[in-house]
Design an enzyme around this catalytic site. Sequence first.
Site, mmCIF file in Angstrom:
data_model
loop_
_atom_site.group_PDB
_atom_site.id
_atom_site.type_symbol
_atom_site.label_atom_id
_atom_site.label_comp_id
_atom_site.label_asym_id
_atom_site.label_seq_id
_atom_site.Cartn_x
_atom_site.Cartn_y
_atom_site.Cartn_z
ATOM 1 N N TYR A 116 2.057 1.191 8.670
ATOM 2 C CA TYR A 116 1.009 0.168 8.687
ATOM 3 C C TYR A 116 -0.341 0.856 8.480
ATOM 4 O O TYR A 116 -0.641 1.862 9.124
ATOM 5 C CB TYR A 116 1.025 -0.571 10.027
ATOM 6 C CG TYR A 116 -0.134 -1.535 10.200
ATOM 7 C CD1 TYR A 116 -0.069 -2.817 9.669
ATOM 8 C CD2 TYR A 116 -1.287 -1.152 10.872
ATOM 9 C CE1 TYR A 116 -1.131 -3.702 9.813
ATOM 10 C CE2 TYR A 116 -2.353 -2.034 11.023
ATOM 11 C CZ TYR A 116 -2.267 -3.296 10.493
ATOM 12 O OH TYR A 116 -3.326 -4.159 10.626
ATOM 13 N N HIS A 117 -1.179 0.299 7.604
ATOM 14 C CA HIS A 117 -2.457 0.914 7.233
ATOM 15 C C HIS A 117 -3.594 0.328 8.063
ATOM 16 O O HIS A 117 -3.916 -0.846 7.957
ATOM 17 C CB HIS A 117 -2.723 0.673 5.755
ATOM 18 C CG HIS A 117 -3.655 1.672 5.131
ATOM 19 N ND1 HIS A 117 -4.900 1.964 5.655
ATOM 20 C CD2 HIS A 117 -3.513 2.454 4.027
ATOM 21 C CE1 HIS A 117 -5.480 2.879 4.894
ATOM 22 N NE2 HIS A 117 -4.663 3.189 3.897
#
Length: 331
Positions: A116-117
């Site tokens: 997840y960014h």
Amino acid sequence: MDIFINFIKNPQTILSAYIDLDYSLWLYRFLTPLMVTFLLPLVFVALIYISFLVLFIYKLHRQVIMRSVQTDRNFWRVGRKIVAAIWDAHARIYHGYEVIGLDNVPREGPALIIYYHGAIPIDMYYLNSRMLLQRERLIYTVGDRFLFKIPGWGTISEAFQISPGTVQSCVSILRDGNLLAISPGGVYEAQFGDHYYELLWRNRLGFAKVAQEAKVPVIPCFTQNLREGFRQLGIFRTFFMRLYNKVRIPVYPIYGGFPVKFRTYLGKPIEYDENLTPQELQIKVATAIEDLINEHQRLPGSILWALLDRLPAFKRYQKSSACATSTHKSD
């Protein structure tokens, strides 16, 4: 006495001066925390350029250094270790950084890490540093093309094997037996995600095609409180989204740099299955990351609670609450 006499003679001027002084003090006290929240992300930028300077000096004096460390045949190996030690020290001190599930990453052989960014992917710098120092393994990383226009980034990307990445180049990296990290959400997820931690992948299938073609396991990855460390402003979202769609570079202002607790969770590997289509694999990986988020992340995220996560007593309280909840459910 003189102030009293002046006040009698010219009360308006004296009162005006005091009001201006009080207003200036109030404005200073009000704006200082706001200024600090926008200046703290510069610490992250400073660390990047400290890393660049270390690697640049190492590159200039590589002959002397390599003569003193003759056992290291890899050109960048020593430089990477020095920079990794800097980042790992920052991670431990500033965020109390932990990695949960490191054993899910193979000690040898390829694997694709899907993460997840956050607003700033500082957790991947920390994870890569920890992996280098504890496992002697480098995580190759796919980065957005705009990064390579930043001065100094070329040296960092060369040392840490960061590249824009195509399906074929990523497959090649994995077939050579390396670890590779990709964020399907990329800069879009970084800019327009929020403290509810929804995945913003926009039907991207590239990583799934890479995993299927290279026939490697996929490891889901999520860092707790990532959005509480750095956040977007939260206003003018539509305007910045339109601007981003035109220029394709990060334009949404970021604030934060808060010393919240970071824990990176590496989930169980999703093994290669030739019967899965890229679309099915994408759904499977997205579900695995969402499960990590739902299990380990407070929703919506809270900066205050994320700061409290640094306290050992609060950590014990969370564990007891979790045990009490699970006991209640089983009853």
